[in-house]
Design a protein around this motif. Structure first.
Motif, mmCIF file in Angstrom:
data_model
loop_
_atom_site.group_PDB
_atom_site.id
_atom_site.type_symbol
_atom_site.label_atom_id
_atom_site.label_comp_id
_atom_site.label_asym_id
_atom_site.label_seq_id
_atom_site.Cartn_x
_atom_site.Cartn_y
_atom_site.Cartn_z
ATOM 1 N N VAL A 54 0.848 -1.191 0.000
ATOM 2 C CA VAL A 54 0.000 0.000 0.000
ATOM 3 C C VAL A 54 0.882 1.239 0.000
ATOM 4 O O VAL A 54 2.064 1.181 0.345
ATOM 5 N N ILE A 55 0.293 2.374 -0.370
ATOM 6 C CA ILE A 55 1.090 3.596 -0.491
ATOM 7 C C ILE A 55 1.523 4.144 0.867
ATOM 8 O O ILE A 55 2.486 4.908 0.951
ATOM 9 N N ASN A 56 0.809 3.762 1.931
ATOM 10 C CA ASN A 56 1.191 4.164 3.283
ATOM 11 C C ASN A 56 1.504 2.916 4.103
ATOM 12 O O ASN A 56 0.696 2.507 4.958
ATOM 13 N N PRO A 57 2.644 2.286 3.868
ATOM 14 C CA PRO A 57 2.937 1.011 4.539
ATOM 15 C C PRO A 57 3.131 1.179 6.036
ATOM 16 O O PRO A 57 3.591 2.222 6.513
ATOM 17 N N ALA A 58 2.798 0.134 6.769
ATOM 18 C CA ALA A 58 2.986 0.137 8.218
ATOM 19 C C ALA A 58 4.472 0.188 8.540
ATOM 20 O O ALA A 58 5.326 -0.187 7.729
ATOM 21 N N SER A 59 4.783 0.639 9.738
ATOM 22 C CA SER A 59 6.189 0.765 10.143
ATOM 23 C C SER A 59 6.895 -0.581 10.115
ATOM 24 O O SER A 59 8.085 -0.656 9.794
ATOM 25 N N ALA A 60 6.166 -1.665 10.417
ATOM 26 C CA ALA A 60 6.790 -2.996 10.403
ATOM 27 C C ALA A 60 7.251 -3.369 9.006
ATOM 28 O O ALA A 60 8.319 -3.969 8.826
ATOM 29 N N ALA A 61 6.466 -2.998 7.987
ATOM 30 C CA ALA A 61 6.848 -3.294 6.602
ATOM 31 C C ALA A 61 8.057 -2.464 6.189
ATOM 32 O O ALA A 61 8.976 -2.962 5.524
ATOM 33 N N GLN A 62 8.071 -1.189 6.575
ATOM 34 C CA GLN A 62 9.217 -0.347 6.243
ATOM 35 C C GLN A 62 10.478 -0.852 6.950
ATOM 36 O O GLN A 62 11.569 -0.880 6.354
ATOM 37 N N LYS A 63 10.329 -1.259 8.187
ATOM 38 C CA LYS A 63 11.472 -1.782 8.931
ATOM 39 C C LYS A 63 12.027 -3.030 8.250
ATOM 40 O O LYS A 63 13.255 -3.222 8.189
ATOM 41 N N LEU A 65 12.070 -3.728 5.070
ATOM 42 C CA LEU A 65 12.866 -3.330 3.907
ATOM 43 C C LEU A 65 14.217 -2.781 4.329
ATOM 44 O O LEU A 65 15.262 -3.196 3.810
ATOM 45 N N TYR A 66 14.219 -1.840 5.274
ATOM 46 C CA TYR A 66 15.469 -1.167 5.624
ATOM 47 C C TYR A 66 16.432 -2.105 6.360
ATOM 48 O O TYR A 66 17.646 -2.014 6.188
ATOM 49 N N GLN A 67 15.894 -3.034 7.142
ATOM 50 C CA GLN A 67 16.761 -4.024 7.773
ATOM 51 C C GLN A 67 17.370 -4.945 6.724
ATOM 52 O O GLN A 67 18.552 -5.303 6.808
ATOM 53 N N PHE A 68 16.584 -5.296 5.724
ATOM 54 C CA PHE A 68 17.123 -6.121 4.636
ATOM 55 C C PHE A 68 18.254 -5.393 3.911
ATOM 56 O O PHE A 68 19.304 -5.983 3.620
#
Length: 417
Positions: A54-63, A65-68
């Motif tokens: 979704v265009i406003n992803p939850a913080s868990a989804a963003q985390k 990606l950035y951890q990966f």
């Protein structure tokens, strides 16, 4: 000089499948991908859009990606990660974290920018790919999902969406030709629906108005490989070097039989055209199974009882079940309970039950489905439109989807002002 890169797309991080989180499945995929990166040490990882669901992803989804990205950089410091926005992503949002991405040798292209003079900023869309000695071995032409508002009205060549798309490809490829040398490869990454591509029911339509799917004629013969995103089924489109990598996990029950994979590409532009590409599909292990059960009621109950036994403690690891039962009569009031009792205990998640009337019924076999997830705007519109006594033909539906795209674009703009 051979350039080696991974092609993947349509991760849809943060997806909820019938209200069930896919976080565990994505974690397992990303852990597997890190192992492949560590072992093969590619020059680049290309993620061809729909990074988030979704265009406003939850913080868990963003985390996630950035951890990966941090983990991948520690395992392969020379690898570049290049990402583009898909139609599920907010291009502005994923570009906002550029300083963070740069620390992990990563770059994202979310939207089409213009220069101070109002012309296309082609420089931002062309990214060099380096080897370990910091020599340029390839150029990546990065084209995110192209929204009409971003590419039309720039000049006389961009008066319509189709003209603007053709002009953008032409100008970008022309600029790439100027920059490349004989021993450098040209790779184009795009998030688009191409003519001839096979779709599934989980892909949000991105053909709006009366626009058609794009033609592979947009890709000049000088392009050595086209890395596509949007369609979830791995497939080539007319030519061996034009490919969808597909999604890493099944995003709907229609994708149960897809062979989910990451493409490992080795490309040597010094060789003859037919010999320059070596493509290997790296199969992604499926960590949570999906089961589609069909038949008359007694047959469905028998199939459910025959499913493998064995308790799975974590709800996030339990297997998904979709039931479509065929009947001549209305359902009994305790039907769901019958299905639940027939399933081996503490192993499955029954997420959908649909009823298919047999053809002898008055309605001629119409489908009566009980959906356990929120309706999409498209489905909601179709339901309301039918209740008003109208027929939602293709033109009406396309006009509605065009309005939805405009609304999404407006929301993205507001969230970045």
């Amino acid at each position: 000089m051979t350039v080696r890169f991974f092609h993947t797309s349509d991760w849809h991080l943060g997806q909820f499948f019938y209200n069930h989180s896919r976080q565990y499945e994505h974690e397992q995929f990303l852990a597997w991908l890190l192992t492949q990166i560590q072992e093969k040490q590619p020059h680049a990882l290309l993620i061809a859009g729909d990074i988030f669901d979704v265009i406003n992803p939850a913080s868990a989804a963003q985390k996630q990606l950035y951890q990966f990205l941090a983990d991948a950089h520690s395992l392969a410091p020379h690898m570049q990660t290049l990402m583009i926005a898909g139609n599920h992503d907010s291009g502005y949002r994923i570009e906002q974290v550029e300083p963070l991405l740069a620390k992990y040798n990563a770059k994202t292209v979310g939207v089409i920018h213009k220069n101070a003079d109002g012309q296309l900023d082609l420089d931002r869309l062309l990214t060099p790919i380096y080897d370990a000695q910091q020599q340029i071995i390839a150029w990546c032409l990065t084209l995110p999902f192209l929204r009409p508002a971003e590419i039309t009205g720039i000049n006389e060549h961009t008066d319509s969406s189709q003209n603007a798309i053709a002009y953008l490809h032409q100008q970008l490829i022309l600029e790439a030709k100027k920059r490349k040398t004989a021993n450098q490869a040209l790779i184009l990454m795009s998030h688009a629906h191409m003519q001839g591509g096979e779709t599934s029911d989980s892909e949000r339509p991105i053909i709006i108005g009366n626009e058609e799917a794009l033609s592979t004629a947009l890709f000049d013969e000088v392009i050595d490989y086209v890395a596509l995103g949007h369609l979830h089924k791995p497939q080539k489109v007319q030519h061996a070097h034009i490919r969808y990598s597909g999604s890493p996990i099944p995003l709907s029950f229609s994708e149960i039989h897809y062979k989910h994979q990451v493409l490992d590409i080795q490309l040597d532009p010094s060789l003859q055209h037919e010999n320059r590409l070596l493509i290997e599909a790296l199969p992604i292990p499926r960590t949570v199974q999906l089961h589609k059960i069909k038949g008359e009621l007694a047959d469905v109950l028998s199939q459910l009882k025959a499913l493998p036994n064995g308790k799975i403690d974590s709800i996030d690891r339990r297997e998904y079940v979709d039931i479509e039962y065929h009947t001549l009569t209305p359902p009994p009031p305790n039907l769901r309970q019958q299905f639940e009792e027939a399933l081996p205990q503490e192993r499955y998640r029954l997420v959908r039950i649909s009823r298919q009337y047999l053809a002898s019924e008055k309605n001629g076999g119409a489908d009566d489905a009980v959906h356990l997830e929120p309706p999409t705007p498209e489905k909601l519109f179709q339901q309301i439109w039918r209740k008003q006594g109208y027929t939602a033909d293709d033109d009406v539906l396309q006009d509605f989807m065009s309005l939805v795209q405009d609304a999404q674009k407006s929301l993205e703009s507001e969230s970045n002002t």
